[in-house]
Each structure stands twice: as C-alpha cells, then as structure tokens.
Design a protein around this motif. Structure first.
Motif, PDB file in Angstrom:
ATOM      1  N   SER A 172       0.817  -1.217   0.000  1.00 15.57           N
ATOM      2  CA  SER A 172       0.000   0.000   0.000  1.00 15.57           C
ATOM      3  C   SER A 172       0.853   1.270   0.000  1.00 15.57           C
ATOM      4  O   SER A 172       0.537   2.237  -0.712  1.00 15.57           O
ATOM      5  N   LYS A 173       1.940   1.283   0.760  1.00 20.94           N
ATOM      6  CA  LYS A 173       2.784   2.475   0.832  1.00 20.94           C
ATOM      7  C   LYS A 173       3.407   2.791  -0.521  1.00 20.94           C
ATOM      8  O   LYS A 173       3.395   3.948  -0.984  1.00 20.94           O
ATOM      9  N   THR A 174       3.933   1.761  -1.184  1.00 24.07           N
ATOM     10  CA  THR A 174       4.559   1.964  -2.489  1.00 24.07           C
ATOM     11  C   THR A 174       3.503   2.284  -3.543  1.00 24.07           C
ATOM     12  O   THR A 174       3.729   3.095  -4.447  1.00 24.07           O
ATOM     13  N   GLY A 175       2.335   1.661  -3.409  1.00 24.95           N
ATOM     14  CA  GLY A 175       1.246   1.947  -4.335  1.00 24.95           C
ATOM     15  C   GLY A 175       0.847   3.409  -4.301  1.00 24.95           C
ATOM     16  O   GLY A 175       0.611   4.029  -5.348  1.00 24.95           O
ATOM     17  N   ILE A 176       0.786   3.977  -3.114  1.00 24.35           N
ATOM     18  CA  ILE A 176       0.444   5.391  -2.976  1.00 24.35           C
ATOM     19  C   ILE A 176       1.523   6.260  -3.604  1.00 24.35           C
ATOM     20  O   ILE A 176       1.231   7.270  -4.267  1.00 24.35           O
ATOM     21  N   LEU A 177       2.798   5.882  -3.429  1.00 26.84           N
ATOM     22  CA  LEU A 177       3.912   6.605  -4.054  1.00 26.84           C
ATOM     23  C   LEU A 177       3.735   6.655  -5.570  1.00 26.84           C
ATOM     24  O   LEU A 177       3.875   7.717  -6.199  1.00 26.84           O
ATOM     25  N   ILE A 178       3.417   5.501  -6.168  1.00 26.88           N
ATOM     26  CA  ILE A 178       3.270   5.418  -7.620  1.00 26.88           C
ATOM     27  C   ILE A 178       2.053   6.208  -8.093  1.00 26.88           C
ATOM     28  O   ILE A 178       2.112   6.942  -9.091  1.00 26.88           O
ATOM     29  N   LEU A 179       0.948   6.081  -7.392  1.00 23.16           N
ATOM     30  CA  LEU A 179      -0.261   6.803  -7.788  1.00 23.16           C
ATOM     31  C   LEU A 179      -0.065   8.311  -7.665  1.00 23.16           C
ATOM     32  O   LEU A 179      -0.576   9.084  -8.497  1.00 23.16           O
ATOM     33  N   ASN A 180       0.684   8.745  -6.653  1.00 26.25           N
ATOM     34  CA  ASN A 180       1.033  10.169  -6.543  1.00 26.25           C
ATOM     35  C   ASN A 180       1.837  10.622  -7.756  1.00 26.25           C
ATOM     36  O   ASN A 180       1.607  11.705  -8.306  1.00 26.25           O
ATOM     37  N   LEU A 181       2.791   9.790  -8.170  1.00 25.39           N
ATOM     38  CA  LEU A 181       3.615  10.103  -9.341  1.00 25.39           C
ATOM     39  C   LEU A 181       2.732  10.265 -10.584  1.00 25.39           C
ATOM     40  O   LEU A 181       2.890  11.224 -11.351  1.00 25.39           O
ATOM     41  N   LEU A 182       1.790   9.334 -10.765  1.00 23.64           N
ATOM     42  CA  LEU A 182       0.916   9.387 -11.942  1.00 23.64           C
ATOM     43  C   LEU A 182      -0.006  10.603 -11.894  1.00 23.64           C
ATOM     44  O   LEU A 182      -0.210  11.277 -12.911  1.00 23.64           O
ATOM     45  N   GLN A 183      -0.567  10.877 -10.723  1.00 25.96           N
ATOM     46  CA  GLN A 183      -1.452  12.049 -10.606  1.00 25.96           C
ATOM     47  C   GLN A 183      -0.677  13.342 -10.832  1.00 25.96           C
ATOM     48  O   GLN A 183      -1.187  14.273 -11.473  1.00 25.96           O
ATOM     49  N   ASN A 184       0.557  13.400 -10.354  1.00 24.58           N
ATOM     50  CA  ASN A 184       1.380  14.592 -10.560  1.00 24.58           C
ATOM     51  C   ASN A 184       1.715  14.792 -12.029  1.00 24.58           C
ATOM     52  O   ASN A 184       1.803  15.937 -12.507  1.00 24.58           O
TER      53      ASN A 184
END
Length: 234
Positions: A172-184
């Motif tokens: 979950s922690k890494t998933g949030i990192l990746i999703l933040n990257l995509l949203q940014n």
C-alpha cells in the motif's frame, strides 16, 4: 480543455469457432488532454480490451478511435508502431522488462525509441529504486520489477499513460507513491493518465470516471474537485 481521445460507436468482437464474444459493444466516450481518468468495472467487463484498443495493441471490429485528431483504427502496422513509440506509455500487470539489462538500462533504453532527455537515476529515485539501478530484473522482487516498468513508461514522457492495474503487485505504501507520481504527471505535465482498476476508492481522485459493464459504458462521472491521492482513505 482539448479532447485527446474519442471512441465512436466502437465494437470489438472475438470469434472462437461459431461463438462470437462482443467485448466492446457500441462504446462512446471522450477524454480530455491532461485528465486523470479511472476506468472501473468487474473482471471481464472489457476494461483491458478498451486499453488495448486505445494503445493500438488490438484492432476494433467497427467504429472509430480518434487520438490527437488521428483515426488510429485506420493505421497500418508501421503507423501503429510509430504511434505507440511516440505517444503512448504502457504500464501493464506484467512487467515486460528485458532480463539481461539492469534496472537503469531498462529505463535508458527509451532513449533509442524517443528523442527525449532521460535521467534514468532521477526517474528510478521517483519510484524509490535509485539504490537498485545496477540490479537485473531477476534480482528484484515482483513489486520492484513493476516499479521499474512504471519508471520506464514514465521516462519517455508520453502524451498518454495507459495503466492496467499499475499497483497490483505493490504494497500500500509503495502503491500510494506510484499513484502520486501518476497524478502529478497529469496535474503538472499535462499527461493524460488512464488507469484500469478494480479499486473503486481511486474514483475519488479522478477527473473522470468511466464505469464499464458487459462491454458497455454504464456511466461516466466528472469530478469537479478530485481528491489528492494522499487524501484518500485506503
């Protein structure tokens, strides 16, 4: 906002003997440039078929698919290859890394495909893998391989990022990192990001949510005030 994608009366059928499966059944929608789009639906609904058609990996049966004012359904093989190379970044559930290249080399390979300045170490750092730059895919966990594949897709700075369950193998922690990257990328670089997922929570962060059921559009929702990934309750 400029429309970048339009599906017009798209039908996709697969034939198996005398049986015909209609995976896409008269599908119509538009996506604007820079939108963060979530495509939701149960297994077998047609989500991945839609992504493959948009990415030029599969051909439709009838209808039109217009990307940047070009009818990609009429492209020949060479035109599709150029379209995928220059316009589309793919993030699959399967990582498709080249086994005899390091993580860094898998990313910097994009320099041979597109004319962009790529800082492989910087991109690896953005997915939390800078310290793994010299490791080969076999030396990485499944989640780490998925992050390398995401970094590779991001590196080419595509017009569109097509993502099929991009955090499926991640904690979950890494998933949030990746999703933040995509949203940014959507918010700050005007990249059109399209994510196929089963995770309905992500709908709260989307500019547009397209729900699919039985190969048809069930409904389309526009979020006037989408949440940041960090604001979602997982």
């Amino acid at each position: 906002m400029n429309t970048i994608v339009e599906f017009k009366n798209v039908i996709k059928e697969y034939k198996s003997g005398d049986h015909i499966l209609r995976a896409m059944n008269n599908v119509n929608f538009t996506i604007n440039e820079g939108e963060f789009v979530i495509i939701l639906g149960p297994s077998g609904a047609g989500k991945s078929t839609l992504l493959n058609l948009l990415g030029g990996l599969d051909s439709l049966t009838t209808g039109e698919i217009i990307v940047n004012n070009q009818h990609i359904e009429s492209f020949n093989d060479n035109q599709l290859t150029e379209y995928r190379a220059k316009n589309v970044g793919f993030i699959f559930q399967f990582y498709n890394l080249i086994p005899n290249l390091t993580a860094l080399e898998n990313i910097e390979l994009m320099k041979d495909i597109v004319d962009v300045d790529i800082n492989g170490l910087e991109i690896l750092e953005s997915v939390g893998l800078k310290d793994h730059a010299k490791q080969f895919p076999a030396q990485l966990s499944g989640g780490e391989q998925q992050r390398v594949s995401i970094a590779r897709a991001v590196a080419k700075q595509p017009t569109m990022l097509l993502c099929d369950e991009p955090t499926g193998a991640l904690d979950s922690k890494t998933g949030i990192l990746i999703l933040n990257l995509l949203q940014n990328m959507s918010n700050n670089k005007n990249t059109t990001v399209i994510i196929v997922t089963h995770n309905a929570i992500l709908a709260q962060a989307a500019d547009k949510v397209i729900r699919i059921k039985n190969g048809q559009i069930e409904n389309i929702t526009i979020n006037e005030n989408p949440k940041k990934i960090d604001e979602l309750e997982w």
